[in-house]
Design an enzyme around this catalytic site. Sequence first.
Site, PDB file in Angstrom:
ATOM      1  CB  SER A 140      -1.000  -0.033   1.088  1.00 49.67           C
ATOM      2  OG  SER A 140      -1.571   1.373   0.823  1.00 49.67           O
ATOM      3  CE1 TYR A 153      -4.434  -2.002   6.000  1.00 46.34           C
ATOM      4  CE2 TYR A 153      -2.948  -0.022   4.837  1.00 46.34           C
ATOM      5  CZ  TYR A 153      -3.765  -1.285   4.431  1.00 46.34           C
ATOM      6  OH  TYR A 153      -4.264  -1.024   3.285  1.00 46.34           O
TER       7      TYR A 153
END
Length: 263
Positions: A140, A153
Amino acid sequence: MTDNVTVLITGASTGIGAIYADRFASRGHNLVLVARDAARLEALAKKLQAQYGVEAEIILADLTQAGELDAVAQRLRDDRRIGVLVNNAGMSLSGSFISQTSADINRMVALNLSAALTLAHAVAPRLAAAGKGSIINLSSVVGLAPEFGMTVYGATKAFILFLSQGLSIELGPQGVYVQAVLPAATRTEIWQRSGVDVNAMSGVMDADELVDAALVGYDRGEPVTIPPLYDEHQWTVNEQSRQAMLPGFSQQHPAPRYRNSSE
């Protein structure tokens, strides 16, 4: 990037994983679809088999559970038909680091990081021995941006990027292609599950566009594919700047700025 081999996809029941399944099936690849939702997996498998004439096997597994993860890893070690691994399964959390529970953080680390690492480690020796195959890891852009405020995350996704780049250097000469895919905000159920209203966000990419762009990078053999980044030169400069530091890391003594703490 590969022969007409079987593709194993984690998190395959919805979103990015389901679209990867559709796209690889449309290329004539048989599939092994891994997720927790039996009804959705079965429906997807039947649809792809009917539409593309491929085989689509399902494996029900919660990859945060050691026994179920080990079963999928063993399948990757043993099944020589599987030549592509798509490490897609992942989750996010709402809230800040101090508001998130240890149990939730550990579960996210287990899924986003440990499961992907375990499955890559399971399949890599066999692919390297065969001299061919691919590992696609979903990272990501958050892994590049602590400023986005998704600390844990982002840390898991930074790990996946580093892992992918390291494996690319290590396994590339042995014929194994490793790709890191870095989405930005993408319209999937991960937002709903983490308590975020995706419809209130701007600049959200549809999952089908994300996967189609990622597969363009895959076909080109890119080690890192960032579909939302329009200026590719920015990533090139980032990598060149990072690599320019490497010779400076081998020093017998600290840099002058650290030699006198009174200054």
